[in-house]
Enzyme design. Structure first.
Site, PDB file in Angstrom:
ATOM      1  NE  ARG A 128      25.179   0.505  17.051  1.00 56.02           N
ATOM      2  CZ  ARG A 128      25.469   1.896  16.961  1.00 56.02           C
ATOM      3  NH1 ARG A 128      26.369   2.513  17.883  1.00 56.02           N
ATOM      4  NH2 ARG A 128      24.848   2.730  15.966  1.00 56.02           N
ATOM      5  CD  GLN A 133      28.502  -3.658   9.605  1.00 54.76           C
ATOM      6  OE1 GLN A 133      28.757  -4.779   9.264  1.00 54.76           O
ATOM      7  NE2 GLN A 133      29.464  -2.784   9.765  1.00 54.76           N
ATOM      8  CG  ASP A 136      23.067  -0.041  13.400  1.00 54.02           C
ATOM      9  OD1 ASP A 136      22.362   0.731  13.822  1.00 54.02           O
ATOM     10  OD2 ASP A 136      24.300   0.251  13.509  1.00 54.02           O
ATOM     11  CB  SER A 139      24.314   2.702  11.628  1.00 56.48           C
ATOM     12  OG  SER A 139      25.124   2.253  12.889  1.00 56.48           O
ATOM     13  CE1 TYR A 235      25.286   3.522  20.438  1.00 61.34           C
ATOM     14  CE2 TYR A 235      25.242   1.403  21.291  1.00 61.34           C
ATOM     15  CZ  TYR A 235      24.599   2.324  20.537  1.00 61.34           C
ATOM     16  OH  TYR A 235      23.864   2.242  19.797  1.00 61.34           O
TER      17      TYR A 235
HETATM   18  N1  LIG Z   1      27.934  -2.814  13.566  1.00 62.11           N
HETATM   19  C1  LIG Z   1      28.716  -2.092  13.918  1.00 62.11           C
HETATM   20  O1  LIG Z   1      29.729  -2.849  14.514  1.00 62.11           O
HETATM   21  C2  LIG Z   1      28.667  -0.763  14.492  1.00 62.11           C
HETATM   22  C3  LIG Z   1      27.308  -0.141  14.123  1.00 62.11           C
HETATM   23  C4  LIG Z   1      27.308   1.359  14.290  1.00 62.11           C
HETATM   24  C5  LIG Z   1      28.410   1.936  15.098  1.00 62.11           C
HETATM   25  N2  LIG Z   1      29.447   1.268  15.271  1.00 62.11           N
HETATM   26  C6  LIG Z   1      30.465   2.003  16.126  1.00 62.11           C
HETATM   27  O2  LIG Z   1      29.777   2.545  17.344  1.00 62.11           O
HETATM   28  C7  LIG Z   1      30.368   3.666  17.811  1.00 62.11           C
HETATM   29  C8  LIG Z   1      29.443   4.604  18.232  1.00 62.11           C
HETATM   30  O3  LIG Z   1      28.935   5.190  17.127  1.00 62.11           O
HETATM   31  P1  LIG Z   1      27.621   6.103  17.229  1.00 62.11           P
HETATM   32  O4  LIG Z   1      27.368   6.911  15.804  1.00 62.11           O
HETATM   33  O5  LIG Z   1      26.300   5.196  17.360  1.00 62.11           O
HETATM   34  O6  LIG Z   1      27.894   7.005  18.665  1.00 62.11           O
HETATM   35  P2  LIG Z   1      26.620   7.956  19.335  1.00 62.11           P
HETATM   36  O7  LIG Z   1      25.601   8.547  18.354  1.00 62.11           O
HETATM   37  O8  LIG Z   1      26.261   7.090  20.317  1.00 62.11           O
HETATM   38  O9  LIG Z   1      27.889   8.902  19.592  1.00 62.11           O
HETATM   39  C9  LIG Z   1      28.494   9.697  18.681  1.00 62.11           C
HETATM   40  C10 LIG Z   1      29.815  10.155  19.141  1.00 62.11           C
HETATM   41  O10 LIG Z   1      30.259  11.144  20.190  1.00 62.11           O
HETATM   42  C11 LIG Z   1      31.197  10.386  20.696  1.00 62.11           C
HETATM   43  N3  LIG Z   1      31.210  11.315  21.988  1.00 62.11           N
HETATM   44  C12 LIG Z   1      30.287  11.095  23.125  1.00 62.11           C
HETATM   45  N4  LIG Z   1      30.816  11.907  24.129  1.00 62.11           N
HETATM   46  C13 LIG Z   1      31.732  12.697  23.822  1.00 62.11           C
HETATM   47  C14 LIG Z   1      32.734  13.739  24.085  1.00 62.11           C
HETATM   48  N5  LIG Z   1      32.673  14.078  25.720  1.00 62.11           N
HETATM   49  N6  LIG Z   1      33.508  14.082  23.443  1.00 62.11           N
HETATM   50  C15 LIG Z   1      33.972  13.755  22.375  1.00 62.11           C
HETATM   51  N7  LIG Z   1      33.109  12.994  21.647  1.00 62.11           N
HETATM   52  C16 LIG Z   1      32.277  12.197  22.374  1.00 62.11           C
HETATM   53  C17 LIG Z   1      31.034   9.245  20.840  1.00 62.11           C
HETATM   54  O11 LIG Z   1      32.373   8.502  21.218  1.00 62.11           O
HETATM   55  C18 LIG Z   1      30.601   8.672  19.482  1.00 62.11           C
HETATM   56  O12 LIG Z   1      31.551   8.478  18.520  1.00 62.11           O
HETATM   57  C19 LIG Z   1      31.324   4.112  16.548  1.00 62.11           C
HETATM   58  O13 LIG Z   1      32.742   3.602  17.049  1.00 62.11           O
HETATM   59  C20 LIG Z   1      30.666   3.406  15.514  1.00 62.11           C
HETATM   60  O14 LIG Z   1      31.629   3.274  14.553  1.00 62.11           O
HETATM   61  C21 LIG Z   1      29.484   0.114  15.056  1.00 62.11           C
END
Ligand SMILES: NC(=O)c1ccc[n+]([C@@H]2O[C@H](COP(=O)([O-])OP(=O)(O)OC[C@H]3O[C@@H](n4cnc5c(N)ncnc54)[C@H](O)[C@@H]3O)[C@@H](O)[C@H]2O)c1
Length: 389
Positions: A128, A133, A136, A139, A235
């Protein structure tokens, strides 16, 4: 080098790994494309459109596996646990395989993939980082799932989403709660906002608060704090059962106030936490809707049944999986864009560039030379570290 695209074999899968517009970009990187006849049809990309951009059309799957140096798929064996295994005998040693391989899903399956001798890259393992990006795919697909979850909810709910002032009276807006404000959750919030609902979002990661609020939603503050909420990759980290129990207790009231609950809470490599219990469902008004995007990972709602839509106590609980496949045109376009970026890095000037100093290549490489070689995955499955990793 030839990149082969086969028809996806997972039941009802409609996406395709590359689209015609990707072919000229791959050609610039010295890569030719061979497509199995009909591979893009269901996504809206007929064979003629591929041929027009310079791809060769192969009569069947076996012909693509026989000719291609690189196989590009959406759901490979691993993530395709239903029909994916049939590809293993078609694969050649050292053939490169790129796609969703679900590396933290089953140790036996990834070892089987390793045994085929394939050099496989798992798109789920993409770091990430800003540089990665554009590659990804998680995403990209999560964006589509978040959008589609809201449309399903709006279509199922016996109420309107927007507020309306009409000659026949005022319609109050629908109330939507999104639990888990990652990529899918934030897209769900944005989509529900466009439809005029009143939205709340919740996540255990404190960093999510600002993102939820920036989309015009209310952030639900619960008086509990997760320990080490987030890992280095962004994550969520798994919490203990006492935390989840307290979370459920506090979320109960918030859930009862909403007409729609969209849940997306997952932790990599773990069963999804149960955040909506049977009792909480009973506390919701009849006609309410839960769309559980974590259904395939066990579900965030205790009553969710993966691949099914059920009604409990008047509340509809949607456990549909693979929602990205229901928007196959744009899902394929986004996925293809991710793959072109990755392939351009992997095959510079038409030659394979397995530069293990590059974190993107090192972290996505799953199997090579008959072994599971990914250090993070080996550690996850408690396989002894390899000498050179
Ligand atoms: N290139 C990058 O920098 C990049 C790319 C993609 C995502 N991200 C970031 O990575 C993070 C994770 O994204 P994702 O969509 O892959 O997550 P994910 O699909 O792994 O999880 C979905 C969401 O569920 C939340 N979650 C897990 N357990 C929980 C609980 N018990 N109660 C409430 N919420 C809970 C997680 O915090 C996450 O936000 C985000 O901050 C996203 O912005 C960064």
């Amino acid at each position: 080098m030839i990149v082969g695209v086969v028809k996806e074999s997972f039941p009802c899968e409609r996406r395709v790994a590359l689209i015609p517009a990707a072919i000229p970009n791959l050609a610039k990187a010295g890569l030719q494309v061979m497509v199995e006849a009909g591979a893009g049809w269901e996504a809206g990309y007929p064979d003629g459109a591929f041929a027009e951009k310079g791809a060769t059309i192969a009569p069947d799957r076996a012909a693509v596996f026989a000719a291609a140096d690189i196989i590009a798929q959406v759901l490979c064996y691993g993530s395709n646990d239903k029909t994916g295994r049939a590809d293993l005998p078609l694969m050649r040693r050292d053939q490169i395989l790129i796609g969703f391989l679900r590396p933290l899903g089953s140790k036996e399956t990834i070892q089987e993939i390793a045994s085929s001798g394939a050099t496989s890259f798992s798109v789920e393992l993409m770091p990430r980082s800003t540089r990665a990006q554009s590659m990804d795919a998680l995403s990209s697909m999560a964006t589509i799932c978040g959008y589609k979850a809201v449309l399903i909810a709006a279509n199922t709910l016996p109420r309107l989403f927007p507020m309306m002032t009409t000659a026949a009276g005022t319609i109050t807006p629908g109330r939507v709660l999104v639990i888990g404000a990652g990529v899918a959750g934030l897209q769900a919030i944005a989509t529900a906002k466009r439809l005029g609902a009143v939205i709340s979002g919740y996540d255990l990661r404190p960093a999510a608060k600002e993102q939820v609020q920036s989309l015009g939603a209310r952030f639900v503050e619960l008086p509990i704090e997760a320990k080490d909420a987030q890992d280095a990759g962004g994550y969520a980290k798994a919490q203990d059962e006492a935390f989840y129990a307290r979370q459920r207790e506090l979320l109960g009231r918030v859930i009862a106030e909403n007409d729609v609950v969209i849940t997306t809470a997952v932790v990599p490599g773990k069963k999804a936490p149960v955040l909506v219990t049977k009792e909480m469902v009973q506390g919701m008004a009849p006609g309410s809707v839960i769309v559980d995007l974590a259904a395939e990972r066990g579900g965030n709602c205790e009553l969710t049944r993966a691949e099914e839509t059920i009604v409990a106590n008047g509340v509809t609980i949607v456990g549909e999986i693979n929602l990205a496949s229901t928007v196959p045109y744009h899902a394929s376009q986004m996925y293809a864009r991710n793959l072109v970026s990755f392939l351009t890095l992997l095959a510079k000037g038409g030659k394979l560039n397995l530069n293990m100093q590059d974190d993107i290549i090192r972290e996505t490489l799953l199997t090579q030379g008959g072994e599971v070689v990914n250090a993070r995955v080996r550690e996850f499955w408690k396989l002894p570290a390899l000498a050179n990793t």
